[in-house]
Scaffold this motif. Structure first.
Motif, mmCIF file in Angstrom:
data_model
loop_
_atom_site.group_PDB
_atom_site.id
_atom_site.type_symbol
_atom_site.label_atom_id
_atom_site.label_comp_id
_atom_site.label_asym_id
_atom_site.label_seq_id
_atom_site.Cartn_x
_atom_site.Cartn_y
_atom_site.Cartn_z
ATOM 1 N N LEU A 1 -47.399 -35.157 7.302
ATOM 2 C CA LEU A 1 -48.348 -34.034 8.010
ATOM 3 C C LEU A 1 -47.469 -34.709 9.816
ATOM 4 C CD1 LEU A 1 -51.903 -36.085 7.017
ATOM 5 C CD2 LEU A 1 -50.905 -34.040 6.494
ATOM 6 N N ASP A 2 -47.967 -33.208 9.941
ATOM 7 C CA ASP A 2 -47.494 -33.050 11.459
ATOM 8 C C ASP A 2 -48.889 -33.000 12.553
ATOM 9 O OD1 ASP A 2 -46.959 -32.012 13.985
ATOM 10 O OD2 ASP A 2 -45.932 -30.158 13.158
ATOM 11 N N GLY A 3 -48.837 -33.771 13.480
ATOM 12 C CA GLY A 3 -50.098 -34.023 14.160
ATOM 13 C C GLY A 3 -50.083 -33.305 15.902
ATOM 14 N N SER A 4 -48.870 -32.677 15.694
ATOM 15 C CA SER A 4 -48.794 -31.939 17.459
ATOM 16 C C SER A 4 -49.462 -30.449 17.733
ATOM 17 C CB SER A 4 -47.021 -31.375 17.283
ATOM 18 O OG SER A 4 -46.492 -30.938 15.921
ATOM 19 N N GLY A 5 -50.312 -30.012 17.165
ATOM 20 C CA GLY A 5 -51.519 -28.942 17.094
ATOM 21 C C GLY A 5 -52.454 -29.572 17.265
ATOM 22 N N PRO A 6 -53.552 -28.722 17.289
ATOM 23 C CA PRO A 6 -55.345 -29.174 17.286
ATOM 24 C C PRO A 6 -55.503 -29.863 15.699
ATOM 25 C CG PRO A 6 -55.094 -26.849 16.660
ATOM 26 C CD PRO A 6 -53.129 -27.282 17.322
ATOM 27 N N ARG A 7 -55.158 -29.865 14.475
ATOM 28 C CA ARG A 7 -55.414 -30.159 13.774
ATOM 29 C C ARG A 7 -54.166 -30.699 12.378
ATOM 30 N NH1 ARG A 7 -58.587 -25.426 10.431
ATOM 31 N NH2 ARG A 7 -58.815 -28.628 8.998
ATOM 32 N N PRO A 8 -54.075 -31.346 12.141
ATOM 33 C CA PRO A 8 -53.236 -32.257 11.669
ATOM 34 C C PRO A 8 -52.185 -31.396 10.275
ATOM 35 C CG PRO A 8 -54.288 -34.088 11.290
ATOM 36 C CD PRO A 8 -54.967 -33.122 12.083
ATOM 37 N N GLN A 9 -51.166 -30.631 10.341
ATOM 38 C CA GLN A 9 -51.134 -30.048 9.415
ATOM 39 C C GLN A 9 -49.797 -29.821 8.345
ATOM 40 O OE1 GLN A 9 -51.902 -25.681 11.316
ATOM 41 N NE2 GLN A 9 -50.560 -25.710 9.139
ATOM 42 N N GLU A 10 -50.090 -30.230 7.190
ATOM 43 C CA GLU A 10 -48.961 -30.828 6.101
ATOM 44 C C GLU A 10 -47.620 -29.650 6.104
ATOM 45 O OE1 GLU A 10 -50.017 -32.070 1.791
ATOM 46 O OE2 GLU A 10 -49.024 -29.910 1.376
ATOM 47 N N VAL A 11 -46.425 -30.826 6.578
ATOM 48 C CA VAL A 11 -45.509 -29.920 6.427
ATOM 49 C C VAL A 11 -44.314 -30.613 5.091
ATOM 50 C CG1 VAL A 11 -43.248 -29.540 7.532
ATOM 51 C CG2 VAL A 11 -45.248 -30.104 8.818
ATOM 52 N N ARG A 12 -43.842 -28.615 4.562
ATOM 53 C CA ARG A 12 -42.813 -29.679 3.392
ATOM 54 C C ARG A 12 -41.733 -29.060 3.289
ATOM 55 N NH1 ARG A 12 -44.722 -30.567 -2.035
ATOM 56 N NH2 ARG A 12 -47.045 -29.955 -1.189
ATOM 57 N N LEU A 13 -40.456 -29.960 3.513
ATOM 58 C CA LEU A 13 -38.751 -29.141 3.719
ATOM 59 C C LEU A 13 -38.647 -29.726 2.731
ATOM 60 C CD1 LEU A 13 -38.738 -32.383 6.626
ATOM 61 C CD2 LEU A 13 -38.682 -30.295 6.666
ATOM 62 N N ARG A 14 -38.523 -27.940 2.260
ATOM 63 C CA ARG A 14 -37.694 -28.037 1.029
ATOM 64 C C ARG A 14 -36.543 -28.391 1.047
ATOM 65 N NH1 ARG A 14 -42.288 -24.415 1.584
ATOM 66 N NH2 ARG A 14 -43.574 -24.612 -0.886
ATOM 67 N N THR A 15 -35.313 -28.437 -0.181
ATOM 68 C CA THR A 15 -34.055 -29.434 0.447
ATOM 69 C C THR A 15 -33.082 -28.759 -0.509
ATOM 70 O OG1 THR A 15 -33.425 -31.681 -0.490
ATOM 71 C CG2 THR A 15 -35.038 -31.192 1.731
ATOM 72 N N VAL B 1 -43.265 -49.557 1.830
ATOM 73 C CA VAL B 1 -45.485 -49.559 2.520
ATOM 74 C C VAL B 1 -45.884 -49.001 2.062
ATOM 75 C CG1 VAL B 1 -46.640 -49.657 4.204
ATOM 76 C CG2 VAL B 1 -44.667 -51.280 4.913
ATOM 77 N N ASN B 2 -46.200 -49.038 0.308
ATOM 78 C CA ASN B 2 -46.949 -47.230 -0.154
ATOM 79 C C ASN B 2 -48.216 -47.608 0.455
ATOM 80 O OD1 ASN B 2 -45.068 -47.497 -2.730
ATOM 81 N ND2 ASN B 2 -45.352 -49.416 -2.770
ATOM 82 N N LEU B 3 -48.572 -46.496 0.395
ATOM 83 C CA LEU B 3 -49.970 -45.867 1.432
ATOM 84 C C LEU B 3 -50.976 -45.630 0.638
ATOM 85 C CD1 LEU B 3 -48.434 -44.475 4.406
ATOM 86 C CD2 LEU B 3 -49.496 -46.573 4.521
ATOM 87 N N PRO B 4 -52.632 -45.326 0.589
ATOM 88 C CA PRO B 4 -53.105 -44.393 -0.212
ATOM 89 C C PRO B 4 -53.449 -43.039 -0.067
ATOM 90 C CG PRO B 4 -54.556 -45.874 1.463
ATOM 91 C CD PRO B 4 -53.087 -46.552 1.826
ATOM 92 N N ARG B 5 -52.769 -43.189 1.229
ATOM 93 C CA ARG B 5 -52.807 -40.771 1.676
ATOM 94 C C ARG B 5 -51.862 -40.861 2.649
ATOM 95 N NH1 ARG B 5 -55.483 -40.758 6.683
ATOM 96 N NH2 ARG B 5 -56.729 -42.949 7.479
ATOM 97 N N LEU B 6 -51.491 -40.103 3.189
ATOM 98 C CA LEU B 6 -50.916 -39.705 4.455
ATOM 99 C C LEU B 6 -51.355 -39.283 5.364
ATOM 100 C CD1 LEU B 6 -48.014 -36.521 3.316
ATOM 101 C CD2 LEU B 6 -47.646 -38.755 3.506
ATOM 102 N N TYR B 7 -50.825 -39.563 6.229
ATOM 103 C CA TYR B 7 -51.990 -39.498 8.048
ATOM 104 C C TYR B 7 -50.468 -39.686 9.087
ATOM 105 C CZ TYR B 7 -50.097 -44.568 8.953
ATOM 106 O OH TYR B 7 -49.425 -45.670 8.461
ATOM 107 N N VAL B 8 -51.110 -39.099 9.652
ATOM 108 C CA VAL B 8 -50.265 -39.304 10.686
ATOM 109 C C VAL B 8 -50.306 -39.542 11.884
ATOM 110 C CG1 VAL B 8 -49.701 -36.947 13.097
ATOM 111 C CG2 VAL B 8 -51.280 -36.221 11.504
ATOM 112 N N LEU B 9 -49.540 -40.116 12.442
ATOM 113 C CA LEU B 9 -48.577 -41.870 13.118
ATOM 114 C C LEU B 9 -49.967 -41.953 14.393
ATOM 115 C CD1 LEU B 9 -44.870 -41.917 13.260
ATOM 116 C CD2 LEU B 9 -47.319 -43.210 12.321
#
Length: 168
Positions: free
Chosen positions: A102-116, A155-163
């Motif tokens: 999740l990218d928190g640099s905008g007004p709302r967190p956005q999911e970012v997907r890096l396709r490799t 560290v396993n997490l229950p969800r993604l979050y923005v730093l």
């Protein structure tokens, strides 16, 4: 006066004997050869992927580096997680894994997907929540990972979050 060449699995100094630490020679006074078929599955794991250590404190006496592989099965996604204080560098060996955060640099967190794809690199800063996905229905995704810590911190997490927004 030349040393004999080594065969896979014999290490740098074949005259020193067996596996790391078994010869009485300190782990940090010699080179180590880790065979592809000798990777250590006894490392921290995340649901949906398999991690294998090659270079670690346990396998080679490493003090500042961990290196190994992860495998994500076809049509599989890992759980959300981060790697604590570790910086993580990823090299894609095979498949087309996607790295999601999740990218928190905008007004709302956005999911970012890096396709490799094979030959690509990804850098994961410390504490950044993410997950790996393999959308391919038939090919396993394999990556090589290097971390700036001796062991694979997971560290396993229950969800993604923005730093900085963990409590939000």
């Amino acid at each position: 006066m030349s040393e004999p060449t080594t065969n896979p699995g014999e290490g740098f100094h074949p005259h020193l004997g067996g596996a790391a630490g078994q010869s009485g020679t300190p782990l940090r006074s010699r080179l180590h050869h880790i065979r592809a078929d000798a990777l250590d599955a006894g490392t921290a794991q995340t649901e949906g992927m398999r991690r294998f250590a090659a270079v670690s404190g346990r396998t080679t006496g490493s003090e500042k580096l961990w290196m190994g592989q992860t495998h994500v099965a076809p049509s599989t996604s890992s759980s959300d997680h981060h790697h604590g204080e570790s910086e993580t560098a990823i090299y894609v060996v095979s498949g087309h894994p996607e790295f999601v955060f999740l990218d928190g640099s905008g007004p709302r967190p956005q999911e970012v997907r890096l396709r490799t794809g094979p030959g690509d690199y990804v850098f994961v800063p410390p504490f950044v929540p993410h997950r790996e996905e393999n959308p391919d229905p038939s090919e396993e995704a394999v990556v090589v990972i290097a971390r700036s810590t001796q062991e694979a911190i997971v560290v396993n997490l229950p969800r993604l979050y923005v730093l900085g927004q963990e409590d939000g």
